[in-house]
Design a protein around this motif. Structure first.
Motif, mmCIF file in Angstrom:
data_model
loop_
_atom_site.group_PDB
_atom_site.id
_atom_site.type_symbol
_atom_site.label_atom_id
_atom_site.label_comp_id
_atom_site.label_asym_id
_atom_site.label_seq_id
_atom_site.Cartn_x
_atom_site.Cartn_y
_atom_site.Cartn_z
ATOM 1 N N GLY A 102 0.800 -1.216 0.000
ATOM 2 C CA GLY A 102 0.000 0.000 0.000
ATOM 3 C C GLY A 102 0.833 1.267 0.000
ATOM 4 N N ASP A 103 2.099 1.139 -0.320
ATOM 5 C CA ASP A 103 3.055 2.252 -0.234
ATOM 6 C C ASP A 103 3.571 2.581 -1.627
ATOM 7 O OD1 ASP A 103 5.078 4.052 0.297
ATOM 8 O OD2 ASP A 103 6.320 2.643 1.425
ATOM 9 N N ILE A 104 3.186 3.737 -2.169
ATOM 10 C CA ILE A 104 3.581 4.065 -3.543
ATOM 11 C C ILE A 104 5.096 4.215 -3.694
ATOM 12 C CG2 ILE A 104 1.373 5.169 -4.069
ATOM 13 C CD1 ILE A 104 2.832 7.874 -3.866
ATOM 14 N N ASP A 105 5.779 4.488 -2.610
ATOM 15 C CA ASP A 105 7.235 4.648 -2.694
ATOM 16 C C ASP A 105 7.951 3.327 -2.967
ATOM 17 O OD1 ASP A 105 7.088 7.391 -2.238
ATOM 18 O OD2 ASP A 105 7.172 7.146 -0.062
ATOM 19 N N GLN A 106 7.234 2.204 -2.850
ATOM 20 C CA GLN A 106 7.848 0.902 -3.133
ATOM 21 C C GLN A 106 7.664 0.463 -4.585
ATOM 22 O OE1 GLN A 106 7.385 -2.278 -0.248
ATOM 23 N NE2 GLN A 106 6.926 -0.823 1.400
#
Length: 282
Positions: free
Chosen positions: A271-275
């Motif tokens: 759920g983390d766009i930075d990943q």
């Protein structure tokens, strides 16, 4: 997917009752090629389609206005509006968390053929996003093709996954990722340019997973399997093996079945766009 009774987006343009114009009759090998080249997010679908259609010559016909919408068509329209609303809520929240403002795209439903700011396209193009007008275009007949030609399970969440993937391309446009990718492709070999295209598509799959993570309250048993089945069915290797009998990795533009499923699952779990570091890992 649980969607009835939820908010529906006002940003859907339903042109299914007015679509018409020149469309390919019976599909044929050219239609299949167009579909395979552009399935799930080909930003160039609407540019390639008219060129390939010219090769069909006499296989074009002028259609009349589309038939009125059936109750099933109307129901599907409500479903699409509900899914688009869920993407709006998710990306509006994520953009705010990062100090940005999310600009909502339009989603156009059509039958047969459509004119866009990126050029003309037919249903054979599959769903696609046009960055020039920031709209997603979908002929819902594609999803029957997905089941019959590519062996996907089908189901409403497969449609939701495709919508979320195309919205992922809109996110990439807003963030400048797409423009940077196209710039970086200049001067590179075809194989190297294709790798960048794969990274863009896999990141859109990842963003679809992020969307699913944020909407778990609406997800039912079997929904994620439907999304993964769709991703698996349209991997470059699966398509080439089925249609050509051989796999040519340097020609991949969307990623393998394994890659597409991996990145969707990574987005869903994190759920983390930075990943969504597909450009660093391809």
């Amino acid at each position: 997917m649980k969607w009835r009774g939820t908010r529906e987006s006002d940003n859907v343009e339903d042109r299914r009752s007015v679509s018409g114009g020149k469309v390919a009759v019976g599909g044929g090998i050219i239609g299949i090629i167009i579909l395979l080249l552009n399935v799930f997010g080909g930003e160039n679908a609407q540019l390639i389609t008219p060129v390939l259609e010219q090769l069909q010559g006499g296989q074009q016909t002028q259609t009349e206005a589309a038939a009125p919408l059936s109750k099933e068509d109307e129901e599907m329209g409500h479903f699409v509006r509900a899914v688009l609303a869920r993407t709006e809520d998710t990306w509006d929240k994520i953009f705010k968390e990062h100090g940005m403002t999310y600009k909502k795209p339009k989603l156009v439903l059509f039958r047969g053929s459509v004119q866009t700011s990126c050029g003309g396209a037919t249903a054979a193009s599959g769903p696609f996003y046009c960055p020039a007008d920031q709209k997603v275009y979908m002929d819902l007949g594609f999803f029957e093709e997905l089941k019959t030609k590519f062996g996907a399970k089908g189901g409403d969440f497969a449609i939701a996954y495709v919508i979320a993937h195309e919205i992922g391309h809109h996110v990439q446009t807003l963030l400048g990722t797409s423009a940077k990718m196209h710039h970086d492709q200049q001067g590179k070999s075809k194989a190297a340019a294709n790798k960048l295209s794969v990274a863009l598509e896999l990141q859109a799959d990842f963003y679809a997973g992020v969307w699913a993570h944020d909407n778990q309250e609406y997800i039912e048993e079997g929904d994620i399997d439907e999304a993964l089945s769709a991703a698996n069915a349209v991997g470059d290797d699966a398509i080439q093996s089925k249609m050509q009998g051989q796999v040519v990795p340097d020609s991949f533009t969307h990623g393998t079945s394994e890659q597409r499923m991996y990145w969707f699952k990574k987005g869903f779990k994190s759920g983390d766009i930075d990943q969504g570091t597909t450009f660093e890992e391809i």
